[in-house]
Design an enzyme around this catalytic site. Sequence first.
Site, mmCIF file in Angstrom:
data_model
loop_
_atom_site.group_PDB
_atom_site.id
_atom_site.type_symbol
_atom_site.label_atom_id
_atom_site.label_comp_id
_atom_site.label_asym_id
_atom_site.label_seq_id
_atom_site.Cartn_x
_atom_site.Cartn_y
_atom_site.Cartn_z
ATOM 1 C CB THR A 152 33.875 39.450 7.221
ATOM 2 O OG1 THR A 152 33.167 39.695 7.499
ATOM 3 C CG2 THR A 152 35.352 38.635 7.482
ATOM 4 N N GLY A 179 31.525 36.291 3.709
ATOM 5 C CA GLY A 179 31.118 35.627 3.284
ATOM 6 C C GLY A 179 30.171 34.710 4.638
HETATM 7 O O1 DON Z 1 32.910 35.135 11.953
HETATM 8 C C1 DON Z 1 31.373 35.247 11.717
HETATM 9 O O2 DON Z 1 31.533 33.712 11.039
HETATM 10 C C2 DON Z 1 31.080 36.285 11.286
HETATM 11 N N1 DON Z 1 31.080 37.347 11.721
HETATM 12 C C3 DON Z 1 31.967 36.760 9.984
HETATM 13 C C4 DON Z 1 31.058 37.834 9.132
HETATM 14 C C5 DON Z 1 30.710 37.773 7.233
HETATM 15 O O3 DON Z 1 31.610 36.616 6.761
HETATM 16 C C6 DON Z 1 30.187 39.040 6.664
HETATM 17 N N2 DON Z 1 30.337 38.551 5.508
HETATM 18 N N3 DON Z 1 30.645 39.773 4.448
#
Ligand code: DON
Length: 559
Positions: free
Chosen positions: A369, A460
């Site tokens: 993300t 995260g």
């Molecule tokens: O929307 C969410 O909570 C997750 N899909 C976020 C994923 C994420 O932060 C991956 N990280 N590094």
Amino acid sequence: MKTTQLSVRIFLVLALVAASAPRPVSAQECGIASAHALATKAGCEILNSGGNAFDAAVAVAAALAVVEPFSSGIGGGGFLLLHRASDDLDVFVDARETAPSGATRAFFVDDNGKAKHKASLEGPTAAGIPGEPAALDWVARRYGKLPLARLLAPAIRLAEAGFPADARYVSASASRAEVLNGNPDAARSFLDAGKPAALGFVVIQPQLARTLRMLAEQGGQSFYRGEFARKLAQTVKSAGGLWELADLENYRVVERPPLKFTYRGAKITAAPLPSSGGLVLAQSLFILESVDMAALSVTDRAHYAVEAMRRAYQDRARFMGDPDFVSVPVAKLASRDYARSRGASIDTARATPSSALDGAATAEEGKDTTHFSIVDAQGNRVAATLSVNGVFGSGFVVGDTGVLLNNHMDDFVLVPGVPNLYKLVGSEANTVAPGKRPLSSMAPTFVEDDRGVLVVGTPGGSRIISMVLEGILEYVDQPQPDLARLVAAPRFHHQYLPDRIEIEPGAFPEPWIEALRAKGHVVEAGRRRWGNMQAVFLDKKTGRIQAASDPRGQTGVLF
Ligand code: DON
């Protein structure tokens, strides 16, 4: 705009680690913190040519889709929290993916009632209908000043000319090489002849450039309608995915009022559902507000923060899901009275086992993300967290479009009580249904007090909310905001289940760990450090803007 030595230092660090990448534009020229120097540069270019923070956000997001494809992109979605200075408007642009019409609960469960994790994590079945192309268009048209084509130009250039793989790209491509090799289009886009990229390998994406050019010339709708959309749906479907053309045609960005509350006098503007970010922050902060934190020792403060997280994340699991599909008791969950009643069960001396909380669920045990923050000279602000979910999302690129699809179906609860990629459990409220948005933890946030405004967020997974919580506590506690310290601070995390405090390895001294263990907490070091926080601070007194990027983002840490 002036700058501080601090932001100069941060940008120097960025410049050093960016190796062969062009030197990033300094914070003197713009107030942008993003996960990649080339994306920051794209945003600065737009600000310097008359664009506002919203224009810059579109340019940064599109550039990140190219240079940080394992984190976010036009095959993914996310949220943009906007503040427009001219009329004080705060709005949350929800560009979260939606489940396609073929995505039923039954599809993700096998004959024995077990969750089919692979189906929600890898390949076309894992992908929700992307929201980012619609969001780029929406934000540019409604809030920007420059044409979309101008805003996408830097991204198109980067996709055509290529960019050198940095440490994060190298580690991301190594960690997902197997999945990427399962799809020739993905392997061609992101690997070096089937091998993980080495440092400096030039990643060129001509097909993505063509798709971005289509968006630039024909607008965001060209992704969701007509020839291109038909190709997307057909290719996904023939590879075993669940998309129909109508799912793309029906996709809509939704504008929602942000969740607003105060913590010790600071005004917090936070993510509403379908992100759990704001509600989990609100409950945690309200619990902590009724404690005299300043009078506590460092470890007692951590104990209270953990107990607050435990309770707030429990309510995430119990009650939260897409508000357009399920009824969530938002007013109650966002109320001080309710938080105080939850906080009343905290024992100063002992950890509360998660299994002893009211309404506790049981669970069995079980990347990527991006976030950027922008403040422009007029005081417009953007906090945007965008995602394809796991590292390189589903690992599936749709034919010759260059579009890498997300694996956000995994943010749904496949089976209540069974943890997902981030070990999060959930309830009926977040089960799969066609058209529904999966519950998120992404938490783009503004914090405002007499000193100024902090624009903050991070990737995260489930740990996003605890990171932003710790960032807010740090900001409010420090007499002078210190952005470098805020983004670099050591992190601990508790998410109700698994019932343990997770700490970054090497981040806390032994006595800290022992003091929490003595209260009955299980304290475990994670495999690596986490987060890639991006913060911008507008000082109200001096008008100065500081930007700071998490040092973890420069070292190959993935989230
Ligand atoms: O929307 C969410 O909570 C997750 N899909 C976020 C994923 C994420 O932060 C991956 N990280 N590094």
